[in-house]
Scaffold this active site. Structure first.
Site, PDB file in Angstrom:
ATOM      1  N   VAL A 180      26.650  36.039  20.239  1.00 38.44           N
ATOM      2  CA  VAL A 180      25.394  36.273  20.948  1.00 38.44           C
ATOM      3  C   VAL A 180      24.539  35.028  20.814  1.00 38.44           C
ATOM      4  O   VAL A 180      24.333  34.528  19.710  1.00 38.44           O
ATOM      5  CB  VAL A 180      24.635  37.496  20.373  1.00 38.44           C
ATOM      6  CG1 VAL A 180      23.249  37.617  21.007  1.00 38.44           C
ATOM      7  CG2 VAL A 180      25.426  38.772  20.609  1.00 38.44           C
TER       8      VAL A 180
ATOM      9  N   ALA B  81      21.799  31.817  17.288  1.00 37.48           N
ATOM     10  CA  ALA B  81      23.008  32.510  17.751  1.00 37.48           C
ATOM     11  C   ALA B  81      23.681  33.179  16.552  1.00 37.48           C
ATOM     12  O   ALA B  81      23.301  32.947  15.400  1.00 37.48           O
ATOM     13  CB  ALA B  81      23.966  31.519  18.389  1.00 37.48           C
ATOM     14  N   LYS B  82      24.639  34.002  16.812  1.00 40.68           N
ATOM     15  CA  LYS B  82      25.468  34.582  15.745  1.00 40.68           C
ATOM     16  C   LYS B  82      26.783  35.019  16.350  1.00 40.68           C
ATOM     17  O   LYS B  82      26.833  35.409  17.524  1.00 40.68           O
ATOM     18  CB  LYS B  82      24.765  35.804  15.131  1.00 40.68           C
ATOM     19  CG  LYS B  82      25.217  36.109  13.729  1.00 40.68           C
ATOM     20  CD  LYS B  82      24.513  35.198  12.745  1.00 40.68           C
ATOM     21  CE  LYS B  82      24.955  35.440  11.328  1.00 40.68           C
ATOM     22  NZ  LYS B  82      24.154  34.624  10.397  1.00 40.68           N
ATOM     23  N   GLY B  83      27.831  34.983  15.532  1.00 38.17           N
ATOM     24  CA  GLY B  83      29.120  35.452  16.007  1.00 38.17           C
ATOM     25  C   GLY B  83      29.725  36.417  15.008  1.00 38.17           C
ATOM     26  O   GLY B  83      29.298  36.483  13.850  1.00 38.17           O
TER      27      GLY B  83
END
Ligand code: NAD
Length: 438
Positions: free
Chosen positions: A68, A113-115
């Site tokens: 995201v 962001a992050k995953g």
């Protein structure tokens, strides 16, 4: 302001609701207009991928992966990659926004962001993890990039995954691109000072807060929950600066010694004991819950989210809380602590040392040059101190908590940058005078 307040938090465990509550409080102080409120609360991009992986036993399993990107207003987006069985899009979305505010509050030129990949990394072999990481990188090939989106380690991932990710991305590009990811092994372009960076930032923000509170660090007593990377480094560095660490804890429980814990010995014990303090003899055994309510000057939660909630906030005796962990205090606990006069240095400021040195790693990779440890320390300390002073000044100006002040600093920076970029602000003498175009 006409935007709708988010629904009340239904349970402590929803990080997105919790983050949105804090965002909303700060937005009201800033009198943020509805347009920009809607821009900042929405994620730029949410990607879900299916990753079919050949397992060591010959079977094929399909894992779900997420990335995201919450914001790229300040610069390329930055945020960790989490391997965990409970990861889901909601959690990744909240953590991505958290990264936006964290980068903005310490004034580094990144968005958030992050995953994540829904998997249990502890049940997977190294080669399965490698195949998974390479497949995830291929799937995100168009998303990642040193000028677009830069992943980093998070829960369940570390230098190995970052090395595979860098290699896979570089193969596709036909050239080595080490700035596509941070948290790499030093030999691949990782930065010195990264391992201790978050604990060091916790130390710097603790000392900055103690100075404002006129508490001499040599007279300060501290309890620290969590003795992993963040907790143990914060403990060691604060002890080196004269503070007395009277209690530490980890998943095995807490240890109290009113004369002060010998942190060096505790770290050696932990390292020789599979990373846990179980049966550590340097203090009286207490529970993790007892540790939170000890009569100390400073409490540093550095383990899990939601450890200080409306159930125990009233019993906290520390004058200062410095959030080493992400999200250790629930939104409901905030107001209880505020009423009691407990000062809390919020996570987005206190534990930003890690992302600051990740930023330095990216800068060094792009320069093709390595900094010394001293340069990394000096620059990261100075960024945290400056951010702390800025947040402290805002909190004094509006007579609000450091948490709300930190969100105000972050949201103000991102929203004003957005307004310049979309052309609705014009430059007036100095940046602070920026005005809406007539
Ligand atoms: P870690 O895995 O190295 O250490 C976690 C510690 O918490 C361990 O000592 C573990 O035993 C302890 N713990 C686990 N469950 C516990 C429980 N129920 N009660 C008490 N202690 C418990 O993790 P870390 O990297 O030190 O991260 C800790 C926190 O800091 C997390 O919230 C993380 O998101 C946050 N954080 C870490 C970094 C970083 O650079 N490592 C950066 C920013 C934020």
């Amino acid at each position: 302001m006409s935007y709708k307040e988010p629904a009340p938090i239904s349970h402590d465990k929803d990080p997105l609701e919790s983050m949105m509550k804090r965002f909303h409080v700060a937005a009201e102080y800033l009198n943020l207009d509805e347009e920009i409120y809607n821009v900042l609360k929405s994620s730029v991009k949410k990607i879900i991928v299916s990753l079919p992986i050949s397992m060591d036993d010959g079977s094929i399993r399909v894992f779900e992966g997420y990335r995201v990107i919450h914001s790229n207003i300040l610069g390329p987006s930055k945020g960790g990659l989490r391997y965990d069985a409970n990861v889901d899009l909601n959690e990744v979305t909240a953590l991505a926004a958290w990264m936006t505010w964290k980068c903005a509050v310490v004034d580094i030129p990144y968005g958030g962001a992050k995953g994540g990949v829904k998997c249990n990394p502890h049940e997977m072999s190294q080669s399965e993890l490698e195949r998974l990481t390479r497949a995830y990188t291929q799937a995100m090939h168009d998303v990642f990039g040193p000028d677009k989106d830069i992943p980093a380690p998070d829960m369940g991932t570390g230098p190995d995954q970052m090395a595979w990710l860098m290699d896979e991305y570089s193969r596709a590009r036909g050239t080595t691109v080490n700035a596509v990811v941070t948290g790499k092994p030093i030999i691949l372009g990782g930065s010195v000072g990264r391992i201790e960076a978050t604990g060091r930032g916790v130390m710097v923000s603790t000392l900055a807060a103690l100075t404002k509170m006129k508490i001499n660090p040599f007279n300060a007593t501290i309890a620290i929950q969590g003795f992993g990377n963040v907790g143990s480094w914060a403990a060691l560095l604060l002890k080196e600066r004269g503070c007395k660490i009277v209690a530490i804890s980890d998943v095995s429980g807490g240890y109290f010694n009113k004369e002060g814990i010998d942190i060096g010995k505790a770290i050696t014990y932990k390292n020789e004991n599979d990373g846990v303090l179980e049966n550590y003899g340097g203090g009286k055994k207490i529970s993790n819950e007892d540790l939170l309510t000890l009569d100390v000057d400073v409490l540093i939660p550095a383990a899990l989210e939601n450890t200080i909630t409306e159930k125990n906030a009233d019993k906290i005796k520390a004058k200062l809380i410095v959030e080493g962990a992400n999200g250790p205090t629930s939104h409901e606990a905030d107001s209880i602590l505020e009423k009691k006069g407990v000062i809390a240095v919020p996570d987005i400021l206190a534990n930003a040392g890690g992302v600051i040195v990740s930023y330095f790693e990216w800068v060094q990779n792009r320069l093709g040059f390595k900094w010394t440890k001293n340069r990394v320390y000096r620059r990261s300390d100075s960024i945290i101190k400056q951010a702390f002073n800025n947040v402290f000044a805002i909190s004094n100006k509006y007579n609000i908590s450091l948490r709300t002040a930190a969100y105000i600093a972050a949201i103000d920076k991102v929203s004003r940058t957005y307004r310049y970029r979309d052309g609705s602000f014009t430059f007036q003498k100095n940046d602070k005078d920026s005005q809406r175009r007539k």
